[in-house]
Design a protein around this motif. Structure first.
Motif, short mmCIF file in Angstrom:
data_model
loop_
_atom_site.label_atom_id
_atom_site.label_comp_id
_atom_site.label_asym_id
_atom_site.label_seq_id
_atom_site.Cartn_x
_atom_site.Cartn_y
_atom_site.Cartn_z
N ARG A 96 0.83 -1.20 0.00
CA ARG A 96 0.00 0.00 0.00
C ARG A 96 0.86 1.25 0.00
NH1 ARG A 96 -4.97 -0.09 1.88
NH2 ARG A 96 -4.89 2.01 0.99
N ARG A 97 0.36 2.28 -0.61
CA ARG A 97 1.01 3.58 -0.52
C ARG A 97 0.49 4.30 0.70
NH1 ARG A 97 1.06 8.34 -5.18
NH2 ARG A 97 1.98 9.96 -3.88
N ALA A 98 1.38 5.00 1.41
CA ALA A 98 1.02 5.75 2.61
C ALA A 98 1.38 7.22 2.42
CB ALA A 98 1.76 5.18 3.82
N ARG A 99 0.93 8.03 3.33
CA ARG A 99 1.36 9.42 3.38
C ARG A 99 1.65 9.78 4.83
NH1 ARG A 99 -2.91 12.60 5.19
NH2 ARG A 99 -5.00 11.71 4.93
N GLU A 100 2.45 10.80 5.01
CA GLU A 100 2.78 11.23 6.36
C GLU A 100 1.64 12.07 6.91
OE1 GLU A 100 6.58 13.04 6.69
OE2 GLU A 100 7.62 11.42 5.63
N GLY A 101 1.19 11.74 8.12
CA GLY A 101 0.11 12.47 8.76
C GLY A 101 0.61 13.68 9.52
N GLN A 102 -0.31 14.33 10.20
CA GLN A 102 0.01 15.55 10.94
C GLN A 102 0.56 15.26 12.33
OE1 GLN A 102 -3.62 17.85 10.91
NE2 GLN A 102 -3.39 18.43 8.76
N ARG A 128 -2.24 -10.11 9.31
CA ARG A 128 -2.36 -9.10 8.26
C ARG A 128 -1.46 -7.92 8.56
NH1 ARG A 128 -4.70 -11.26 3.78
NH2 ARG A 128 -5.59 -13.19 4.60
N TRP A 129 -0.54 -7.66 7.64
CA TRP A 129 0.41 -6.56 7.74
C TRP A 129 0.32 -5.72 6.47
CZ3 TRP A 129 4.98 -6.30 11.24
CH2 TRP A 129 4.88 -7.22 12.31
N VAL A 130 0.96 -4.56 6.51
CA VAL A 130 1.18 -3.79 5.29
C VAL A 130 2.67 -3.69 5.02
CG1 VAL A 130 -0.90 -2.37 5.33
CG2 VAL A 130 1.13 -1.59 6.58
N LEU A 131 3.01 -3.69 3.76
CA LEU A 131 4.32 -3.24 3.30
C LEU A 131 4.02 -1.94 2.56
CD1 LEU A 131 7.41 -3.88 2.88
CD2 LEU A 131 6.74 -4.61 0.60
N ASP A 194 -6.78 1.07 2.01
CA ASP A 194 -6.31 1.04 0.82
C ASP A 194 -7.04 2.15 0.27
OD1 ASP A 194 -4.64 -0.94 0.34
OD2 ASP A 194 -5.77 -2.10 0.01
N GLY A 203 -7.69 -1.62 -4.78
CA GLY A 203 -6.98 -1.08 -5.94
C GLY A 203 -6.14 0.07 -5.58
N GLU A 204 -6.32 0.98 -4.82
CA GLU A 204 -5.54 2.06 -4.26
C GLU A 204 -6.13 3.36 -4.74
OE1 GLU A 204 -1.15 3.60 -3.27
OE2 GLU A 204 -1.41 1.70 -4.21
N GLU A 205 -6.97 3.89 -3.91
CA GLU A 205 -7.64 5.14 -4.24
C GLU A 205 -7.58 5.99 -3.01
OE1 GLU A 205 -12.20 6.57 -5.02
OE2 GLU A 205 -11.57 4.67 -5.78
N GLY A 206 -7.22 7.25 -3.16
CA GLY A 206 -7.05 8.10 -2.00
C GLY A 206 -8.08 9.19 -1.92
N SER A 207 -7.97 9.96 -0.83
CA SER A 207 -8.89 11.05 -0.65
C SER A 207 -8.72 12.08 -1.74
CB SER A 207 -8.64 11.71 0.72
OG SER A 207 -7.29 12.11 0.84
N GLU A 208 -7.57 12.06 -2.42
CA GLU A 208 -7.36 12.96 -3.54
C GLU A 208 -7.91 12.37 -4.83
OE1 GLU A 208 -3.14 12.83 -3.21
OE2 GLU A 208 -3.07 14.77 -2.23
#
Length: 212
Positions: A96-102, A128-131, A194, A203-208
């Motif tokens: 999964r792709r991640a982003r840095e939070g606040q 269940r883990w994430v890479l 995800d 599939g990988e869909e973000g808030s953007e």
């Protein structure tokens, strides 16, 4: 939860380093592709998709050399699987792709809890883990890490609730403050205890509006 062995962390770190080499050599092609047509620069979806597939290709190629199985699933989900026979555990690492939070943490958005569902046909206990990985403005890998998925928080979208974050590879020093580096050992350690989602279920869909 049982922590992965030192050998397992070493395999994941090796994969992370190989992915960094791929991005160092080829990530510039993402920017070139986006320049081919103005419509490709509208929103984040085209960039997110190309970056994701670049990482998936690197992970798939490296997996076999690292003693990991690369598995695809419904909705474009991709995972790495490692059977820990000593601990009778089968770990599924969803990519999964991640982003840095606040709050000096990592955010991985999720539309539902499908990511927690068991495959149902394993002889071992499943974990269940994430890479996960983060990307900078130049389309280069910033951080690659592994973390157990503890749950999914409510929201639209929700967020994955992560356990301890374990940085992977030689280039993982640039993590958010407060994230110490894990130095794996071969000791048997047991703990009691995800919208960037693939398809938003897989599939990988973000808030953007990212879909990859």
């Amino acid at each position: 939860m049982s922590l992965p062995s030192g050998d397992e962390f070493e395999a994941l770190s090796h994969l992370a380093d190989e992915a960094r080499e791929v991005f160092a050599d080829r990530a510039h092609n993402v920017g070139r592709a986006l320049e081919l047509d103005p419509s490709f620069q509208r929103g984040e979806i085209p960039r997110s998709g190309m970056v994701r597939y670049l990482f998936l290709e690197a992970a798939e190629v490296a997996a076999s050399r690292c003693g990991l199985s690369f598995v695809t699933g419904a909705g474009g989900a991709c995972s790495l699987v490692r059977i820990d026979g000593e601990r009778t555990v089968e770990r599924w690492y969803r990519i999964r792709r991640a982003r840095e939070g606040q709050n000096d943490d990592f955010v991985i958005e999720s539309k539902g809890d499908a990511i927690l569902q068991s495959e149902g046909d394993s002889l071992f206990k499943e974990e269940r883990w994430v890479l996960a990985y983060t990307i900078d403005s130049n389309n280069q890998l910033e951080s690659v890490f592994a973390a157990e998925i503890l749950g999914v928080s409510d929201g639209s979208p929700g967020r994955l609730e992560l356990g301890t974050v374990f940085p992977l590879g030689a280039g993982s020093s640039a993590l958010p403050p407060g994230r110490g580096r894990f130095e794996p050992t071969n000791e048997d350690l047991d703990l009691d205890g995800d919208t960037e989602e693939e398809g938003l279920d897989d599939g990988e869909e973000g808030s953007e509006g990212n879909v990859a």
